[in-house]
Design a protein around this motif. Sequence first.
Motif, PDB file in Angstrom:
ATOM      1  N   GLY A  56       0.810  -1.212   0.000  1.00  0.00           N
ATOM      2  CA  GLY A  56       0.000   0.000   0.000  1.00  0.00           C
ATOM      3  C   GLY A  56       0.842   1.261   0.000  1.00  0.00           C
ATOM      4  O   GLY A  56       0.552   2.226  -0.715  1.00  0.00           O
ATOM      5  N   LEU A  57       1.893   1.261   0.825  1.00  0.00           N
ATOM      6  CA  LEU A  57       2.803   2.404   0.853  1.00  0.00           C
ATOM      7  C   LEU A  57       3.471   2.586  -0.503  1.00  0.00           C
ATOM      8  O   LEU A  57       3.585   3.704  -1.009  1.00  0.00           O
ATOM      9  CB  LEU A  57       3.865   2.225   1.944  1.00  0.00           C
ATOM     10  CG  LEU A  57       3.365   2.288   3.389  1.00  0.00           C
ATOM     11  CD1 LEU A  57       4.463   1.834   4.338  1.00  0.00           C
ATOM     12  CD2 LEU A  57       2.873   3.677   3.748  1.00  0.00           C
ATOM     13  N   ASP A  58       3.901   1.475  -1.094  1.00  0.00           N
ATOM     14  CA  ASP A  58       4.546   1.521  -2.399  1.00  0.00           C
ATOM     15  C   ASP A  58       3.589   2.101  -3.442  1.00  0.00           C
ATOM     16  O   ASP A  58       3.969   2.971  -4.225  1.00  0.00           O
ATOM     17  CB  ASP A  58       5.005   0.111  -2.795  1.00  0.00           C
ATOM     18  CG  ASP A  58       5.796   0.098  -4.085  1.00  0.00           C
ATOM     19  OD1 ASP A  58       6.738   0.900  -4.220  1.00  0.00           O
ATOM     20  OD2 ASP A  58       5.460  -0.717  -4.968  1.00  0.00           O
ATOM     21  N   GLN A  59       2.360   1.655  -3.426  1.00  0.00           N
ATOM     22  CA  GLN A  59       1.351   2.135  -4.375  1.00  0.00           C
ATOM     23  C   GLN A  59       1.077   3.637  -4.187  1.00  0.00           C
ATOM     24  O   GLN A  59       0.866   4.360  -5.150  1.00  0.00           O
ATOM     25  CB  GLN A  59       0.065   1.342  -4.198  1.00  0.00           C
ATOM     26  CG  GLN A  59      -1.008   1.694  -5.194  1.00  0.00           C
ATOM     27  CD  GLN A  59      -2.232   0.807  -5.034  1.00  0.00           C
ATOM     28  OE1 GLN A  59      -2.341   0.019  -4.093  1.00  0.00           O
ATOM     29  NE2 GLN A  59      -3.163   0.935  -5.948  1.00  0.00           N
ATOM     30  N   ASP A  60       1.108   4.092  -2.945  1.00  0.00           N
ATOM     31  CA  ASP A  60       0.841   5.503  -2.646  1.00  0.00           C
ATOM     32  C   ASP A  60       2.075   6.395  -2.765  1.00  0.00           C
ATOM     33  O   ASP A  60       1.988   7.601  -2.534  1.00  0.00           O
ATOM     34  CB  ASP A  60       0.255   5.646  -1.241  1.00  0.00           C
ATOM     35  CG  ASP A  60      -1.131   5.027  -1.111  1.00  0.00           C
ATOM     36  OD1 ASP A  60      -1.787   4.794  -2.153  1.00  0.00           O
ATOM     37  OD2 ASP A  60      -1.563   4.766   0.034  1.00  0.00           O
ATOM     38  N   GLY A  61       3.220   5.800  -3.077  1.00  0.00           N
ATOM     39  CA  GLY A  61       4.450   6.576  -3.232  1.00  0.00           C
ATOM     40  C   GLY A  61       5.008   7.088  -1.917  1.00  0.00           C
ATOM     41  O   GLY A  61       5.672   8.126  -1.873  1.00  0.00           O
ATOM     42  N   ILE A  62       4.759   6.345  -0.838  1.00  0.00           N
ATOM     43  CA  ILE A  62       5.268   6.724   0.486  1.00  0.00           C
ATOM     44  C   ILE A  62       6.421   5.786   0.843  1.00  0.00           C
ATOM     45  O   ILE A  62       6.277   4.563   0.764  1.00  0.00           O
ATOM     46  CB  ILE A  62       4.154   6.636   1.554  1.00  0.00           C
ATOM     47  CG1 ILE A  62       3.005   7.588   1.196  1.00  0.00           C
ATOM     48  CG2 ILE A  62       4.707   6.938   2.942  1.00  0.00           C
ATOM     49  CD1 ILE A  62       1.772   7.431   2.071  1.00  0.00           C
TER      50      ILE A  62
END
Length: 128
Positions: free
Chosen positions: A91-97
Amino acid sequence: MDKEELEAILGLSCEDRYDYFLDLVGEEREVWILINSEEHFLKLHSDEKGAPDYLPVWPSSEFATTYASDDADLTPKSIALPQFLKKWLPGLDQDGIDVGVFPGSDDSVWIMEARELEKDLREELSRF
């Protein structure tokens, strides 16, 4: 863990704290974040221009509590390692975090992409 040991670990270099994080998370099978009273997780901004936001994570509640000692609205929250690997990191990867692994007492932090941390955590788990 006594205060002296806690401070000694927090005073380690970023790389040494990262290794400590991997070891302890591999053993305890949990990651710690900070949340506010509205259940929103703490997200920080890098000082580097154009760098993405990051989620700070700690290997135990004591370290997260110490980091949040100046903000009464923040409390530690445990995330089981399987959930962190399967839901949080993608999820973090998908959100660019990115992920800020184990901020130290001098505010230094090892910032990395979620995919990189996932790879390192899975490699650490394979040793057990």
